[in-house]
Write an enzyme that holds these catalytic residues in place. Structure first.
Site, PDB file in Angstrom:
ATOM      1  N   GLY A  12      96.739  34.052  33.521  1.00 52.31           N
ATOM      2  CA  GLY A  12      98.029  33.543  33.066  1.00 52.31           C
ATOM      3  C   GLY A  12      98.992  33.454  34.235  1.00 52.31           C
ATOM      4  O   GLY A  12      98.689  33.904  35.345  1.00 52.31           O
ATOM      5  N   LEU A  13     100.139  32.895  33.970  1.00 50.78           N
ATOM      6  CA  LEU A  13     101.159  32.749  35.003  1.00 50.78           C
ATOM      7  C   LEU A  13     101.629  34.101  35.527  1.00 50.78           C
ATOM      8  O   LEU A  13     101.517  35.121  34.837  1.00 50.78           O
ATOM      9  CB  LEU A  13     102.370  32.000  34.434  1.00 50.78           C
ATOM     10  CG  LEU A  13     102.191  30.522  34.109  1.00 50.78           C
ATOM     11  CD1 LEU A  13     103.412  30.010  33.343  1.00 50.78           C
ATOM     12  CD2 LEU A  13     101.954  29.702  35.368  1.00 50.78           C
ATOM     13  N   GLY A  15     104.023  36.923  35.918  1.00 50.44           N
ATOM     14  CA  GLY A  15     105.063  37.393  35.008  1.00 50.44           C
ATOM     15  C   GLY A  15     104.716  37.276  33.534  1.00 50.44           C
ATOM     16  O   GLY A  15     105.516  37.653  32.675  1.00 50.44           O
ATOM     17  N   ALA A  16     103.523  36.776  33.219  1.00 46.39           N
ATOM     18  CA  ALA A  16     103.137  36.615  31.808  1.00 46.39           C
ATOM     19  C   ALA A  16     102.841  37.956  31.142  1.00 46.39           C
ATOM     20  O   ALA A  16     102.962  38.081  29.929  1.00 46.39           O
ATOM     21  CB  ALA A  16     101.935  35.681  31.683  1.00 46.39           C
ATOM     22  N   GLY A  17     102.428  38.954  31.939  1.00 49.33           N
ATOM     23  CA  GLY A  17     102.132  40.272  31.378  1.00 49.33           C
ATOM     24  C   GLY A  17     100.715  40.761  31.616  1.00 49.33           C
ATOM     25  O   GLY A  17     100.284  41.739  31.008  1.00 49.33           O
ATOM     26  N   LYS A  18      99.982  40.111  32.513  1.00 51.19           N
ATOM     27  CA  LYS A  18      98.591  40.484  32.782  1.00 51.19           C
ATOM     28  C   LYS A  18      98.468  41.931  33.236  1.00 51.19           C
ATOM     29  O   LYS A  18      97.666  42.696  32.693  1.00 51.19           O
ATOM     30  CB  LYS A  18      97.974  39.565  33.853  1.00 51.19           C
ATOM     31  CG  LYS A  18      97.901  38.112  33.467  1.00 51.19           C
ATOM     32  CD  LYS A  18      97.371  37.250  34.594  1.00 51.19           C
ATOM     33  CE  LYS A  18      98.182  37.307  35.864  1.00 51.19           C
ATOM     34  NZ  LYS A  18      99.573  36.831  35.744  1.00 51.19           N
ATOM     35  N   SER A  86      94.402  33.230  38.535  1.00 51.55           N
ATOM     36  CA  SER A  86      93.226  32.341  38.437  1.00 51.55           C
ATOM     37  C   SER A  86      93.589  31.027  37.748  1.00 51.55           C
ATOM     38  O   SER A  86      93.176  30.774  36.621  1.00 51.55           O
ATOM     39  CB  SER A  86      92.045  33.027  37.756  1.00 51.55           C
ATOM     40  OG  SER A  86      92.400  33.873  36.713  1.00 51.55           O
TER      41      SER A  86
END
EC number: 2.7.1.25
Length: 181
Positions: A12-13, A15-18, A86
């Site tokens: 994910g982008l 800052g998305a929370g990964k 990714s």
């Protein structure tokens, strides 16, 4: 405890929370006695893939190397949590094919939410032209077509996101205890 190895790939982008989901999932898996390793994109870039830039070719090579290590660990029964932007679908599919036991988690939040969460100031710098080829700004992010799990971190709590991943791992037989969502 005998466990099946699997790579859980959070994409994910920025800052998305990964990383947040990965840390919470890591704590829960360890508490339940599972053998796990975390490969965080930021940490990998300073060690395993040092010297690679941010061209498409270098990003693909970065993901291939993370995938190679993930595959080794997965084959030996480790649950591998990968937290990496990714951005390109094709390389994620290539890595999935090589690893086999692979669960893709799309950590999905709108760009505006990711920019609001920008604790490192990267989006601000990218918008100012200080960072080139920044995913989501002037370089694409290709969302997965069919991830095993999608976490909408702008609409659900951390606990709900972790439960989604946990329940999918249970459903697929990688772990043995479901959590209510």
């Amino acid at each position: 405890m005998k466990q099946r190895g699997v790579t859980v790939w959070l994409t994910g982008l920025s800052g998305a929370g990964k990383s947040t989901i990965t840390e919470a999932l890591q704590a829960k898996l360890i508490a339940e006695g599972y053998s796990i390793e975390v490969l965080d994109g930021d940490i990998v870039r300073t060690n395993l893939t040092k010297g690679l830039g941010f061209s498409k070719e270098d990003r693909d090579e970065n993901i291939r190397r993370i995938g190679f290590v993930s595959n080794l660990l997965t084959r030996h029964g480790v649950i591998v949590l990968v937290s990496a932007i990714s951005p390109y679908r094709e390389i994620r599919e290539e890595v999935r094919g090589k690893i086999g036991n692979f669960v893709e988690v799309f950590v999905n939040a709108p760009l505006s939410v990711c920019e609001d969460r920008d604790v490192k100031g990267l989006y601000k710098r990218a918008r100012a032209g200080e960072i080139k080829s920044f995913t989501g700004i002037d370089d694409p992010y290709e969302p997965p077509f069919n991830p095993e799990v999608e976490c909408r971190t702008d609409l659900e709590t951390l606990e709900e996101s972790v439960a989604k991943v946990w329940n999918k791992l249970t459903e697929l037989g990688y772990i043995h205890q479901a959590v209510a969502v």
